[in-house]
Enzyme design. Structure first.
Site, mmCIF file in Angstrom:
data_model
loop_
_atom_site.group_PDB
_atom_site.id
_atom_site.type_symbol
_atom_site.label_atom_id
_atom_site.label_comp_id
_atom_site.label_asym_id
_atom_site.label_seq_id
_atom_site.Cartn_x
_atom_site.Cartn_y
_atom_site.Cartn_z
ATOM 1 N N LYS A 71 29.408 50.143 24.792
ATOM 2 C CA LYS A 71 28.832 48.895 24.266
ATOM 3 C C LYS A 71 28.394 49.101 22.810
ATOM 4 C CE LYS A 71 25.982 48.543 27.941
ATOM 5 N NZ LYS A 71 26.542 49.416 28.987
ATOM 6 N N THR A 72 27.698 50.200 22.555
ATOM 7 C CA THR A 72 27.279 50.485 21.175
ATOM 8 C C THR A 72 28.511 50.732 20.306
ATOM 9 O OG1 THR A 72 25.384 51.615 22.152
ATOM 10 C CG2 THR A 72 25.691 51.888 19.779
ATOM 11 N N THR B 276 22.456 46.911 30.758
ATOM 12 C CA THR B 276 23.061 47.362 32.014
ATOM 13 C C THR B 276 22.702 46.368 33.114
ATOM 14 O OG1 THR B 276 21.088 48.700 32.305
ATOM 15 C CG2 THR B 276 23.042 49.830 31.483
ATOM 16 N N ARG C 79 31.706 58.072 27.864
ATOM 17 C CA ARG C 79 30.617 58.954 27.397
ATOM 18 C C ARG C 79 30.653 60.270 28.175
ATOM 19 N NH1 ARG C 79 25.020 56.417 27.946
ATOM 20 N NH2 ARG C 79 25.560 55.412 25.976
ATOM 21 N N ASP D 56 19.845 47.314 22.082
ATOM 22 C CA ASP D 56 20.234 47.911 23.359
ATOM 23 C C ASP D 56 19.153 47.608 24.401
ATOM 24 O OD1 ASP D 56 21.879 49.308 25.010
ATOM 25 O OD2 ASP D 56 21.423 51.284 24.199
#
Ligand code: ADE
Length: 361
Positions: free
Chosen positions: A89-90, A183, A242, A134
């Site tokens: 997402k980032t 999330t 990740r 975030d």
């Protein structure tokens, strides 16, 4: 409406953006509430759509959206990305910023505790810039209310002073784009959710996509890897880039120290076995979670608080980090009365599922 007032009823100005030293290597600005990320993860983030693997539906939509915004010379709509942690997402927010040729300021909701935190960031933005928040579901009510007019009309409504003598002023803000990531989209208030022009869920990655992520990262790390080695790491990465990136790094260390510096299937599998990451990508905590439910609670259902307490883990870690993949992999089930281990979950631990045990007798 933002109330900016100190105890004397005077005006306390939001934290000055001048304190924020700009960093030339990275379009991320440092301050108490803006995070500076210079980790391994940040250093390998792709900067364009070609480097960003997977999420093809999202990429196609974004390419059109970005092109349209450029043609119209308008800022991008506010966007909300949701899905389990580690899916990029980032990273996609960074790609959007670099494709638009604008800076991105990255922060997270828990860092925006006081009104002046969010006001300071909003006032430091320049036209077209992207503000990335975030864990946006954790934003407090006051910060949310400051964001509403900022998102909708690009204004800050501020009340200065106290009660009868209070004055309200509207401060114009430059046109910016808010990218929120969460999330837990369900925990966002509907007024906030409704203010995003684009809402998109990020999906877990396929093994093939993860193998591409693995190869890309190995190339950046200047480590030799063959197709089978990349696939072996991808299979144990829980659908999450990740995790794939971290595993490449860990396996590279083994390859350099214990082998000839190259990653093949054997090097990958042996290293991941030593790291206790199994063929499904589960680690000790995941397996402990499944074993706990089976051994102590007859396979469930059992509440997440009980699980967290028994494992000495935070409820949030269980819910946000462990569970999404266990659920997606079909090893765990969520029921109204709590979590249950599925027959596949039993089999994964080398056990017979309850129904299979009955037929045995
Ligand atoms: N790192 C995190 N997400 C990624 C992606 N989708 N592609 C490449 N590298 C990534």
């Amino acid at each position: 409406m933002a109330i900016i007032s100190d105890n004397e009823g005077g005006v306390s100005f939001p934290r000055s953006s001048q304190k924020n030293g700009r960093n030339n290597r990275n379009p991320v600005i440092k301050s108490e509430s803006i995070e500076y990320d210079n980790t391994f993860e940040n250093s390998i983030r792709p900067k364009d759509f070609d480097g960003y693997i997977g999420q093809s539906a999202l990429k196609e939509t974004l390419k059109i959206t970005l092109e349209a915004a450029k043609l119209r010379e308008k800022p991008l709509d506010h966007m909300l990305f949701y899905g389990p942690p580690g899916l990029g997402k980032t990273t996609i927010a960074g790609v959007i910023a670099s494709q638009m040729g604008v800076d991105i300021k990255i922060t997270s909701a828990p860092a925006l505790e006081r009104p002046r935190d969010i006001i300071g960031i909003l006032m430091s933005l320049k036209g077209g810039e992207i503000l990335f928040i975030d864990e946006i579901h954790r934003l407090n009510k006051v910060a949310e209310e400051i964001l509403y007019p900022a998102m909708e009309d690009f204004t800050l409504d501020m009340t200065m002073g106290k009660s009868q003598t209070a004055k309200t002023i509207r401060v114009p803000l430059p046109k910016f784009t808010l990218i929120g990531a969460t999330t837990k989209a369900g925990e966002l208030s509907s007024p906030l959710r409704d203010r995003f022009g684009m809402v998109h869920r990020l999906e877990f990655y396929t093994i093939e996509e993860l193998a591409q992520v693995v190869k890309r990262t190995a190339k950046i790390l200047e480590i030799d890897i063959d197709d089978k080695g990349a696939a072996a790491i991808a299979r144990r990465s829980r659908g999450t880039p990740r995790i794939a990136n971290r595993l490449v790094k860990r396996v590279s260390d083994f390859a350099i120290v214990k082998y000839d510096g190259k990653i093949n299937e054997k090097v990958a599998n042996d290293s991941l076995d030593i790291l206790k990451i199994d063929e499904f990508g589960l680690d000790n905590t995941d397996r402990a979670l499944l074993s706990l439910i089976i051994d102590k609670y007859d396979g469930g259902p059992v509440g997440v608080e009980t699980i967290a307490a028994a494992l000495s883990e935070d409820v949030r870690t269980i819910e946000d980090v462990c569970e999404p993949y266990l659920l997606q992999a079909g090893l765990l089930q969520r029921t109204p009365r709590g979590r249950k281990v599925s027959p596949e979950g039993y089999r994964h631990l080398g056990l017979l599922a309850p129904a299979e045990q009955q037929t045995l007798f």
